[in-house]
Design an enzyme around this catalytic site. Structure first.
Site, PDB file in Angstrom:
ATOM      1  N   ASN A   1       0.871  -1.177   0.000  1.00  0.00           N
ATOM      2  CA  ASN A   1       0.000   0.000   0.000  1.00  0.00           C
ATOM      3  C   ASN A   1       0.914   1.235   0.000  1.00  0.00           C
ATOM      4  OD1 ASN A   1      -1.908   1.929   0.446  1.00  0.00           O
ATOM      5  ND2 ASN A   1      -2.652   1.089   2.397  1.00  0.00           N
TER       6      ASN A   1
ATOM      7  N   GLU B   1      -9.080  -6.691   5.781  1.00  0.00           N
ATOM      8  CA  GLU B   1      -8.807  -6.320   4.389  1.00  0.00           C
ATOM      9  C   GLU B   1      -7.664  -7.161   3.808  1.00  0.00           C
ATOM     10  OE1 GLU B   1      -9.344  -1.728   4.031  1.00  0.00           O
ATOM     11  OE2 GLU B   1      -8.995  -2.225   6.122  1.00  0.00           O
TER      12      GLU B   1
ATOM     13  N   HIS C   1     -12.948   2.182   1.159  1.00  0.00           N
ATOM     14  CA  HIS C   1     -12.936   1.089   2.148  1.00  0.00           C
ATOM     15  C   HIS C   1     -13.639  -0.157   1.593  1.00  0.00           C
ATOM     16  CE1 HIS C   1     -12.987   4.354   5.531  1.00  0.00           C
ATOM     17  NE2 HIS C   1     -11.731   3.960   5.316  1.00  0.00           N
TER      18      HIS C   1
ATOM     19  N   ARG D   1      -2.788  -2.280  -3.128  1.00  0.00           N
ATOM     20  CA  ARG D   1      -4.015  -1.591  -2.734  1.00  0.00           C
ATOM     21  C   ARG D   1      -4.068  -0.261  -3.485  1.00  0.00           C
ATOM     22  NH1 ARG D   1      -6.247  -0.329   3.307  1.00  0.00           N
ATOM     23  NH2 ARG D   1      -8.009   0.880   2.525  1.00  0.00           N
TER      24      ARG D   1
ATOM     25  N   ARG E   1     -11.218  14.395   9.112  1.00  0.00           N
ATOM     26  CA  ARG E   1     -12.028  14.906   7.994  1.00  0.00           C
ATOM     27  C   ARG E   1     -13.399  15.360   8.485  1.00  0.00           C
ATOM     28  NH1 ARG E   1     -10.859   9.618   5.135  1.00  0.00           N
ATOM     29  NH2 ARG E   1      -8.806   9.901   4.203  1.00  0.00           N
TER      30      ARG E   1
END
Ligand code: AMP
Length: 397
Positions: A7, A382, A178, A89, A238
């Protein structure tokens, strides 16, 4: 055989080595501050953690360092041939990737073509692919997209109410992120709930980044993140949903550029911005317990924003069989789950206080027996989805 997942962020690389046959993570780690003289290099394996600072010039060097570590220091692989495939990813798959894809030149070009949709994330994702291909030319590479699971959303759910032609021209729509987590959790929930036809699930993934999805028959019908991960519920740093006119208002008031304001909305807002203490839920919980009013407000706002999305998704699905909590906060914070599920009896949710408090890393039901909608906690995984997709695409099973 092992699967390496990679990633790549703008100045970081996270990796995992997954043993598919044993179904376990053999090693994981992070190299950050890539390009700085004091890059931070962390590896975890066999219950140990090593950490050191060294210069890591670029992502290619970072992958080199990871492979060296796995081969020579940890001796988890004996040769690069022990790595059956590499899973990358990829944050944005645009409109054309509704599943993971084996990377060839055409797939790589298509990922590059989507750069406009995720200008911060796509370039390092591409560098990761190109570096891994150069270092392991004989090893299959697979792209796993954060957006893919949400591609089943109907147009009325993913379209924005912009000028239709303009939105189409620039591919402006809700994509959602996600995806591997929502996919894993909805699959596990399906198995645990007997995969009955029409199964309606609301997945509540709340960690540092957060998103909800409404899933029916294993397919995503709606999700809270949008064109970018900024939309939806309140997150660690966020804002989640706000009136877009706030951006123009802040540009005028502060004299900052649009880019600067957007950076503040992404990095200095959310739980951090409200509490003024931290983006880390544990610190906010402890601040609130000591009477800090802004920490208390942050927790109230967070739970309220998730509650509103659950209500919206119950309406969108015309009911729900289960609401499922996952990710760092969803899995580990009974206070968060209790706050979200409080006073939801009209919608048929009744949490069992004792089951909610019990600690476990296993999937579990935490609703009271009379609850019409099951409330569950399912730890996300994941890494499993990445490894499984690599295995499926490499072995063709
Ligand atoms: P994630 O992004 O999924 O890794 O989640 C990170 C978030 O989970 C951080 O805000 C952590 O503070 C939060 N978290 C982890 N463990 C706990 C816990 N035991 N209680 C509350 N929050 C937690």
């Amino acid at each position: 055989m092992s699967i390496l997942s990679i990633n790549c962020g703008s100045s970081s690389l996270k990796y995992q080595l997954y043993d598919w046959d044993a179904q376990k993570v053999l090693s994981s780690g992070l190299i950050d501050r890539i390009g700085f003289p004091d890059s931070n290099i962390v590896h975890k394996y066999s219950g140990q953690k090593t950490e050191r600072k060294d210069r890591c010039a670029d992502h290619r060097t970072a992958i080199h360092l990871v492979l060296d570590f796995l081969l020579q220091e940890a001796k988890l692989i004996h040769s690069l041939k022990d790595i059956e495939g590499v899973g990358h990813r990829i944050v944005h798959g645009g409109v054309n990737f509704s599943a993971s894809a084996r990377i060839d030149d055409a797939v790589l070009q298509e990922i590059k073509d989507n750069e406009d949709l995720a200008p911060l994330h796509t370039p390092p994702n591409v560098v990761g692919i190109e570096s891994a291909r150069a270092l392991m030319p004989d090893t299959p590479q697979v792209a796993i997209f954060d957006t893919a699971f949400h591609q089943t959303m109907p147009e009325y759910a993913h379209a924005y109410a912009l000028d239709y032609e303009l939105a189409k021209k620039y591919k402006i729509r809700r994509y959602g992120f996600h995806g591997s987590s929502h996919r894993y959790v909805s699959e596990r929930a399906g198995e645990l709930l007997g995969n009955k036809a029409g199964l309606k699930l609301i997945i509540v993934h709340v960690g540092n980044g957060s998103s909800l999805s409404a899933v029916q028959d294993g397919k995503c019908l709606d999700t809270s993140m949008g064109l970018t991960p900024l939309a939806g519920v309140i997150m660690g740093t966020r804002t989640g949903d706000i009136d877009p006119a706030v951006v123009q208002f802040l540009v005028r008031k502060t004299g900052g550029s649009v880019d600067e304001i957007m950076a503040r909305l992404n990095k200095e807002s959310g739980m951090l911005g409200i509490s003024g203490v931290s983006s880390d839920q544990r610190e906010i919980l402890s601040g609130a317990a000591q009477g800090d009013a802004r920490c208390q407000l942050a927790l109230q706002m967070q739970a309220y924003s998730v509650k509103k999305y659950i209500g919206a998704y119950v309406a969108a699905l015309n009911g729900a069989d289960a609401v499922i909590f996952t990710a760092g906060i969803g899995e580990n914070s009974p206070d968060f789950r209790a706050a979200v599920c409080a006073e939801m009896d009209y919608l048929g949710l009744a949490i069992d206080a004792e089951k909610n408090q019990a600690r476990s890393g296993e999937p579990r039901v935490i609703s009271a027996p009379q609850s019409r909608v099951k409330i569950m906690v399912i730890p996300t995984n994941e890494e499993f989805i990445i490894a499984r997709d690599v295995i499926e695409l490499v072995r063709g099973v």
